[in-house]
Design an enzyme around this catalytic site. Sequence first.
Site: not given
Length: 621
Positions: A283, A367, A395
């Site tokens: 990354k 979540e 969610r």
Amino acid sequence: MKRYGILNNITSPADLKGLSYDTLGVLCAALREFIVDSVSQTGGHLASNLGIVELAVALEREFDSSRDRIIYDVGHQCYVHKILTGRRDRFSTLRQYGGLSGFMKPEESITDPCITGHASDSVSVALGMAHARTLRNQKYHVVAVIGDGALTGGMAYEALSNAGTSGEPLLVVLNDNNMSIAKNVGGLSRHLSRLRVSPRYLGAKVRIKEKLARIPGGRALTQSISRTKARIKGFLLPTSLFEQMGFTYLGPVDGHDLKSVCELLAQAKKMKKPVLLHVMTQKGRGYAPSENNPEKYHGVSQFDRVTGEFLAKKKEDFSARFGAELCGLADKDARICAITAAMPSGTGLTRFSTLHRDRFFDVGIAEEHAVAMAAGMAAQGLVPVVALYSTFLQRAYDQVVHDVAIEGLHVVFCIDRAGIVGADGATHNGVLDIAFLRSIPGVTILCPSSFAELRSMMTRAVYHENGPVAIRYPRGGEGAWRGDTSSQPLACVRQTAGHEVTLVTHGIMINETLAAAEKLESRGVRTQVCKVNELSPALEQALAAQEDALSGLCVVVEDTVDNGGVGEWLASHRSGRTLCISTGNRFLPHGSVNDLYRHCGLDADGIAEFVMEHRKETGLG
């Protein structure tokens, strides 16, 4: 205009087909330079896009994105895809009102198969497209590109389990950079770490199988060797989770080795079954500041591309103030715990994670699990504080209902990025939380407009509430209004004798509303402003006691949808005429917060004009 060498000659993915791997390597360097230059001007997602350059180039080269369906999970790593599919000339408009979206968006290009913005759904959508292809007797490839961070979301495993046993030809590319936004956590991360060091023997295996297939009895011999190999592998290596789900596992492969990635993609295309290709990437690759701190450069504002320094000075925002206040409360109360879903820095919990390490829980992009775990903590006497973005809490709606609200458990939900958020667009604007939380019995919603009110409401939420309570606050800092009326469910913050119009608002919208009131006064319209601080039974009592004060035309101003909002509530609880200015029952485009205020008529000028028009309709003007 800056030139980018070979990149200037690429107008579509077809231009990649005849290029050598060395030339493609030069193209990747040009792409990184272009991305850093562009994002430094517009802001956006940087580290994730720098890390996926070679993989994205390989996918465009080996597949036809105008026909094949390539789905980038979350979508914040789709910049290379956009650049290579004819949108490079529009990159100066990235994430700006009327410009390019920072995520995949079918309205922009046929090469974007679906809208993306939230994590962990790519395999589900891809499997649906694969089923549609089979049922309609069509021919195209389906690819889901999912990061190891998104694999911490339970939905991804539901999809993988189903896809692996479906028999549908489907390629899942696991982009493994050992990050989601923050460092990945949990058992999956350890599992992938083991896979990263397993032997790279795939090429030899394929060549041997091809040769054996040409000789008499070769197929039976191949099957016998495969069974023996599987037994030995089971003793010597950890069994791949993905193979158990029914996928043929390929890799791991260096995601920055273009030749190897292209060769494996080409092999995967030939396999008429579910395949998972494990690609390792870095990354932030190619830009030193981002390589050294990929979390800091995940989502960025404008910055100096030479030094990496951000141009706008960091101001204290609601997230940071929330984190500071929670640390202060936790210092004195060992029951208080903090839970987040892969967003410790975004929700302001970085300092808490250091000071109270044993009471900080980052569950990954999960979540639903975060809320259910909080319910378990609350049931056993702890005070869990769940910090999530508004659109991410969506969610976990079932868990808020089933695990928290039905039992009346004391869980504190701190809802970041509530209301209009801006540049990330429809998938991130928090315009639904009041509507869906109001539908759940027993949930108290608090709406601070200032840091002072946030502090008061956090103390109330922790110590003076018994059931589920939510505090919703915006992205960014407080505005000009910095009072504290949190002790009143309904507070009049601008009193005007003999008023003709009452503006009612909540949260950060108090600032535009007060400015609108000044504009109306300058046009001869006596205007008062009231602020809703909470949505609870106490608000109904306050309204009953003050209804005479809200006489005349009442206009509710809120940066949420109409259905289920404060305007709808107030209209059903008062006899006078009540109108509402809101985001409307629609999904908003991307752009700055001020652009979207103007778009919705929620800026001071828009509010004032709305009142003047409806004042004439009622015969007051």
